[in-house]
Design a protein around this motif. Structure first.
Motif, PDB file in Angstrom:
ATOM      1  N   MET A  44       0.830  -1.203   0.000  1.00  0.00           N
ATOM      2  CA  MET A  44       0.000   0.000   0.000  1.00  0.00           C
ATOM      3  C   MET A  44       0.869   1.259   0.000  1.00  0.00           C
ATOM      4  N   ARG A  45       1.979   1.226   0.786  1.00  0.00           N
ATOM      5  CA  ARG A  45       2.883   2.378   0.817  1.00  0.00           C
ATOM      6  C   ARG A  45       3.489   2.625  -0.574  1.00  0.00           C
ATOM      7  N   SER A  46       3.850   1.532  -1.269  1.00  0.00           N
ATOM      8  CA  SER A  46       4.422   1.662  -2.610  1.00  0.00           C
ATOM      9  C   SER A  46       3.409   2.253  -3.581  1.00  0.00           C
ATOM     10  N   GLU A  47       2.164   1.791  -3.494  1.00  0.00           N
ATOM     11  CA  GLU A  47       1.129   2.307  -4.384  1.00  0.00           C
ATOM     12  C   GLU A  47       0.835   3.771  -4.097  1.00  0.00           C
ATOM     13  N   LEU A  48       0.865   4.173  -2.802  1.00  0.00           N
ATOM     14  CA  LEU A  48       0.635   5.577  -2.463  1.00  0.00           C
ATOM     15  C   LEU A  48       1.763   6.458  -3.003  1.00  0.00           C
ATOM     16  N   ASP A  49       3.019   5.971  -2.900  1.00  0.00           N
ATOM     17  CA  ASP A  49       4.147   6.737  -3.444  1.00  0.00           C
ATOM     18  C   ASP A  49       4.006   6.930  -4.951  1.00  0.00           C
ATOM     19  N   ALA A  50       3.553   5.840  -5.613  1.00  0.00           N
ATOM     20  CA  ALA A  50       3.356   5.946  -7.056  1.00  0.00           C
ATOM     21  C   ALA A  50       2.241   6.921  -7.384  1.00  0.00           C
ATOM     22  N   ALA A  51       1.207   6.907  -6.589  1.00  0.00           N
ATOM     23  CA  ALA A  51       0.072   7.793  -6.814  1.00  0.00           C
ATOM     24  C   ALA A  51       0.454   9.253  -6.613  1.00  0.00           C
ATOM     25  N   LYS A  52       1.383   9.544  -5.696  1.00  0.00           N
ATOM     26  CA  LYS A  52       1.810  10.926  -5.457  1.00  0.00           C
ATOM     27  C   LYS A  52       2.616  11.476  -6.621  1.00  0.00           C
ATOM     28  N   GLY A  53       3.288  10.582  -7.345  1.00  0.00           N
ATOM     29  CA  GLY A  53       4.143  11.042  -8.423  1.00  0.00           C
ATOM     30  C   GLY A  53       5.274  11.882  -7.883  1.00  0.00           C
ATOM     31  N   ASN A  54       5.458  13.097  -8.457  1.00  0.00           N
ATOM     32  CA  ASN A  54       6.511  13.984  -7.964  1.00  0.00           C
ATOM     33  C   ASN A  54       5.973  15.031  -6.992  1.00  0.00           C
ATOM     34  N   LYS A  55       4.765  14.809  -6.468  1.00  0.00           N
ATOM     35  CA  LYS A  55       4.149  15.729  -5.516  1.00  0.00           C
ATOM     36  C   LYS A  55       4.436  15.271  -4.083  1.00  0.00           C
ATOM     37  N   GLY A  56       4.200  16.211  -3.137  1.00  0.00           N
ATOM     38  CA  GLY A  56       4.484  15.896  -1.736  1.00  0.00           C
ATOM     39  C   GLY A  56       3.477  14.979  -1.090  1.00  0.00           C
ATOM     40  N   SER A  57       2.242  14.949  -1.639  1.00  0.00           N
ATOM     41  CA  SER A  57       1.195  14.108  -1.058  1.00  0.00           C
ATOM     42  C   SER A  57       0.194  13.752  -2.146  1.00  0.00           C
ATOM     43  N   VAL A  58      -0.658  12.778  -1.805  1.00  0.00           N
ATOM     44  CA  VAL A  58      -1.706  12.403  -2.741  1.00  0.00           C
ATOM     45  C   VAL A  58      -2.659  13.570  -2.986  1.00  0.00           C
ATOM     46  N   GLY A  59      -2.887  14.370  -1.941  1.00  0.00           N
ATOM     47  CA  GLY A  59      -3.763  15.532  -2.080  1.00  0.00           C
ATOM     48  C   GLY A  59      -3.227  16.522  -3.112  1.00  0.00           C
ATOM     49  N   GLU A  60      -1.914  16.800  -3.038  1.00  0.00           N
ATOM     50  CA  GLU A  60      -1.327  17.719  -4.025  1.00  0.00           C
ATOM     51  C   GLU A  60      -1.453  17.154  -5.440  1.00  0.00           C
TER      52      GLU A  60
END
Length: 306
Positions: A44-60
């Motif tokens: 899940m942590r890996s998928e969240l990192d991928a989802a963030k891309g080059n942003k600081g958080s998923v929200g950004e």
């Protein structure tokens, strides 16, 4: 996501059955479940990192995606299309300008100017002793920047028959005979041109159905004299050789012409002996002021303000 050990059997309360082996088995099952949960957490942590891309958080990342989606509104797409079309139009204009520069404002090419003719004599006449033959008068011809004798010869060349239903044209020409180092005369076959190193002296028109039987003495054949006569060759040329070169149309005829002399046969030839005698928007004429032959000239036309 199911655990590997979703049901762990309870240890009996009765004292005899609660042996250490049963406890160890339950601990192993619990450890397997914790290990499985840890793996899932890492995934899940890996998928969240991928989802963030080059942003600081998923929200950004979500905010950025939202802004991009808003940029695809109809108004934005219209503006983008207009900008792209304008860019394409400007690129087309630039491409046409470059093409015009390459093909019109600056043009170049190469031409070979032959310089051959007759100093004296070398006329032809109908033979009276052989059917459809021509006699050559004694004379002097010039080519390769030199003069050559053309001795008189009876029945020197024959005129082909024409069995067709319309008239045809052939050509009488002088050529250099290597064995004798003299000039001789020949006549082309029907449909052929004067050879590259021949000197065209007569154009011969043969009427329809002209053969040995119907016209053995060439009475109906027309001999047209086209000899280029230069009696003072090479000191003085009465009819210098000219060459007209076609170019792509320019707006005015005030263009620049650069001449580069590549090679010449026979007499020396200097660049200033290749003269520009006239120019028009669609071409210009060069004149050869020398006795040299096969003069190869490179030329360039420039009109950058065309």
């Amino acid at each position: 996501m199911a655990l590997p050990n979703s049901t762990i059997t309870k240890i009996p309360n009765n004292e005899p059955d609660a042996v250490p082996a049963l406890w160890n088995l339950r601990y192993e099952e619990i450890d397997q479940n914790f290990s499985f949960l840890e793996q899932g957490r890492a995934q899940m942590r890996s998928e969240l990192d991928a989802a963030k891309g080059n942003k600081g958080s998923v929200g950004e990342r979500l905010d950025d995606m939202s802004a991009q989606l808003q940029s695809l509104s109809p108004d934005y797409q219209d503006d983008l299309s207009a900008a792209v079309m304008f860019g394409l139009d400007q690129a087309a204009v630039a491409n046409r300008s470059v093409q015009a520069l390459k093909e019109q404002a600056q043009q170049e090419g190469e031409v070979t100017i032959s310089n051959r003719g007759v100093v004296s004599g070398c006329s032809v006449s109908r033979s009276t002793t052989a059917a459809r033959n021509l006699n050559l008068e004694n004379g002097i011809a010039f080519m390769n920047g030199r003069i050559y004798a053309a001795p008189e010869k009876e029945n020197a060349a024959s005129v082909p028959s024409n069995t067709g239903t319309s008239s045809v044209t052939v050509y009488a020409y002088l050529y250099f005979h290597e064995a004798t180092q003299r000039m001789r005369v020949s006549v082309t076959a029907i449909g052929e041109e004067v050879p590259e190193h021949g000197i065209h002296i007569y154009t011969i028109t043969i009427p329809a159905d002209s053969t040995d039987e119907t016209d053995p003495n060439l009475d109906y054949v027309t001999l047209t004299n086209v000899r280029r006569m230069e009696p003072e060759f090479p000191a003085n040329l009465q009819s210098p050789r000219t060459e007209t070169i076609a170019i792509k149309d320019l707006r005015e005829s005030d263009y620049r012409i650069d001449i580069d002399l590549v090679s010449a046969v026979g007499e020396p030839c200097r660049s200033e002996q290749v003269e520009i005698t006239s120019r028009a928007t669609n071409g210009f004429t060069l004149r050869l002021a020398t006795g040299a032959d096969d003069v190869v000239v490179r030329w360039r036309v420039s009109k950058l303000n065309n």
